[in-house]
Design a protein around this motif. Sequence first.
Motif, PDB file in Angstrom:
ATOM      1  N   LEU A 347      26.045  27.820  57.230  1.00 50.26           N
ATOM      2  CA  LEU A 347      26.929  27.077  56.329  1.00 50.26           C
ATOM      3  C   LEU A 347      27.800  26.140  57.166  1.00 50.26           C
ATOM      4  O   LEU A 347      28.453  26.577  58.125  1.00 50.26           O
ATOM      5  CB  LEU A 347      27.803  28.051  55.532  1.00 50.26           C
ATOM      6  N   ASP A 348      27.819  24.881  56.786  1.00 49.94           N
ATOM      7  CA  ASP A 348      28.651  23.868  57.458  1.00 49.94           C
ATOM      8  C   ASP A 348      29.857  23.566  56.572  1.00 49.94           C
ATOM      9  O   ASP A 348      29.709  23.262  55.376  1.00 49.94           O
ATOM     10  CB  ASP A 348      27.855  22.589  57.698  1.00 49.94           C
ATOM     11  N   THR A 349      31.048  23.675  57.146  1.00 49.28           N
ATOM     12  CA  THR A 349      32.278  23.409  56.396  1.00 49.28           C
ATOM     13  C   THR A 349      33.260  22.658  57.283  1.00 49.28           C
ATOM     14  O   THR A 349      33.315  22.871  58.500  1.00 49.28           O
ATOM     15  CB  THR A 349      32.910  24.727  55.894  1.00 49.28           C
ATOM     16  N   SER A 350      34.043  21.802  56.653  1.00 44.94           N
ATOM     17  CA  SER A 350      35.052  21.047  57.396  1.00 44.94           C
ATOM     18  C   SER A 350      36.464  21.501  57.046  1.00 44.94           C
ATOM     19  O   SER A 350      37.405  21.237  57.796  1.00 44.94           O
ATOM     20  CB  SER A 350      34.909  19.542  57.102  1.00 44.94           C
ATOM     21  N   ASP A 351      36.607  22.189  55.902  1.00 40.66           N
ATOM     22  CA  ASP A 351      37.936  22.611  55.482  1.00 40.66           C
ATOM     23  C   ASP A 351      38.087  24.126  55.348  1.00 40.66           C
ATOM     24  O   ASP A 351      39.180  24.625  55.097  1.00 40.66           O
ATOM     25  CB  ASP A 351      38.308  21.950  54.145  1.00 40.66           C
ATOM     26  N   TYR A 353      36.961  25.928  52.959  1.00 36.47           N
ATOM     27  CA  TYR A 353      37.003  26.339  51.551  1.00 36.47           C
ATOM     28  C   TYR A 353      35.708  26.043  50.816  1.00 36.47           C
ATOM     29  O   TYR A 353      35.392  26.702  49.829  1.00 36.47           O
ATOM     30  CB  TYR A 353      38.167  25.640  50.829  1.00 36.47           C
ATOM     31  N   SER A 354      34.977  25.059  51.265  1.00 32.21           N
ATOM     32  CA  SER A 354      33.703  24.725  50.649  1.00 32.21           C
ATOM     33  C   SER A 354      32.761  24.230  51.747  1.00 32.21           C
ATOM     34  O   SER A 354      33.194  23.808  52.821  1.00 32.21           O
ATOM     35  CB  SER A 354      33.868  23.657  49.566  1.00 32.21           C
ATOM     36  N   GLY A 355      31.484  24.319  51.458  1.00 33.19           N
ATOM     37  CA  GLY A 355      30.508  23.885  52.443  1.00 33.19           C
ATOM     38  C   GLY A 355      29.098  23.927  51.882  1.00 33.19           C
ATOM     39  O   GLY A 355      28.857  24.424  50.774  1.00 33.19           O
ATOM     40  N   SER A 356      28.170  23.429  52.638  1.00 40.96           N
ATOM     41  CA  SER A 356      26.750  23.444  52.247  1.00 40.96           C
ATOM     42  C   SER A 356      26.006  24.384  53.187  1.00 40.96           C
ATOM     43  O   SER A 356      26.309  24.465  54.375  1.00 40.96           O
ATOM     44  CB  SER A 356      26.167  22.027  52.314  1.00 40.96           C
ATOM     45  N   THR A 402      25.284  24.953  47.856  1.00 42.09           N
ATOM     46  CA  THR A 402      26.734  24.803  47.958  1.00 42.09           C
ATOM     47  C   THR A 402      27.392  26.166  47.788  1.00 42.09           C
ATOM     48  O   THR A 402      26.976  26.958  46.939  1.00 42.09           O
ATOM     49  CB  THR A 402      27.258  23.837  46.882  1.00 42.09           C
ATOM     50  N   TRP A 410      32.455  34.131  50.903  1.00 42.34           N
ATOM     51  CA  TRP A 410      31.733  32.932  50.496  1.00 42.34           C
ATOM     52  C   TRP A 410      30.829  33.276  49.317  1.00 42.34           C
ATOM     53  O   TRP A 410      30.111  34.256  49.327  1.00 42.34           O
ATOM     54  CB  TRP A 410      30.896  32.387  51.654  1.00 42.34           C
TER      55      TRP A 410
END
Length: 421
Positions: A347-351, A353-356, A402, A410
């Motif tokens: 899973l890739d996330t920047s914040d 809280y959400s990611g793909s 997502t 998650w």
Amino acid sequence: MISFRHICRFSLVAFLTAIPTLAFSVTQKEMEQARTIAAKCYIRWVNNGSGYLDEINPTTMEELEKSLKPKEIENIKAFKAIPVPTDYQSWDKAKLVEYWAVTAFQNKGLQEAGRGGRIRARTLINKMNIAAPAPAQTQPAAPTENKEAAPEKPAEANVAEPASSQESIDSSIMADESLILEGMEDEAEDIDVDKAVNYTWVYIMVLAILVALIIALVVYAANVMKKNAAETERKYREEDEESEPVNEYTESLLADKDLEIAMLNKKLESATRQNNELKLKLEALASEVESLRARKPVEVEGSSGLTQASPVRKESLRSIYLGRANAKGIFVRADRTLNIGHSLFILDTSDGYSGSFRVADSPAAWSLALSNPKEYLSYACVGYDLENTAGVSKIVTEESGTAMFEGGCWKVIRRAKIRYE
């Protein structure tokens, strides 16, 4: 004059002819029935899923095999390899029970699980009724030229009718008494009548004593046989009653241990999940702290010449390795690095809280997922015929899914689209 030797001879003949009426021997039909019972009990214990055998009672191996499923047909081969003795016609019930409930189950070719059926086999074979052997039919004497042929007896006379043991003993004794009396009358014709009268009471007394002795011996033998049969049956019944509680107690202990192990495993999974949730929360807090630091206002000069504050936001993409998703769409674990044997998705996330997410590009992850697609893929992915893994060695993600971080874990928002190669 009738000698004491003649009397003893006739008495011995009477005794020997009376004893066989109590004897019982095993027929070919009874041998086959006992073998079938033992085979049924063996394959019933080999496979716990063969409960349908409890509803049938075949008397031959052929009838038994017609009712078997493929699993039992394979299991019965080992029992059919056990040799069938050829001298069983001289056996009694005890010998029949001993061979098919004890000796046969000690054969090295049998599976260990099936040996437990010997107790049930012993009980069922011991309940069999071993019939008395039919008396041998006597051949009629050949007719001679000077004597008239004896009239043929009706066919019913050659058929041995079933009778009780006491009736057989009485008829045999009466026949022997007649034979003795006929011999006494034949020899008495040549002696002096006066002397015969003087010794008649002696002969009668001796004959009565011998007859009473024969009857006593026959009754004693019958009682001994009945007592031995009753003792054997009681012994086997006690063994059955003692073995069944032991088996139930052992099964109860095993069930308790299995339940305890299952509870400990659940506690371990719960503790692991909480630990992972704490790690994720810590990472999320660290990410939030970094984000707040990055938002520190920086003074820039605007077009009007005034100094304005402009927030600077620095976002970094990070990857989290996730395990399988359960039926609620929640990923059961998360790791910073690939954990072979557990990690399936990236899973890739920047914040935070959400990611793909997508299926990890790792042979170890592919092998784990393909071992049970329903458990490892169906709740996080969609695709064509996912349960058909024949010849598949690779999983390709066509569209990433997502996920959102909710309640410390998650959760799948939109499942990823995959295909097999």
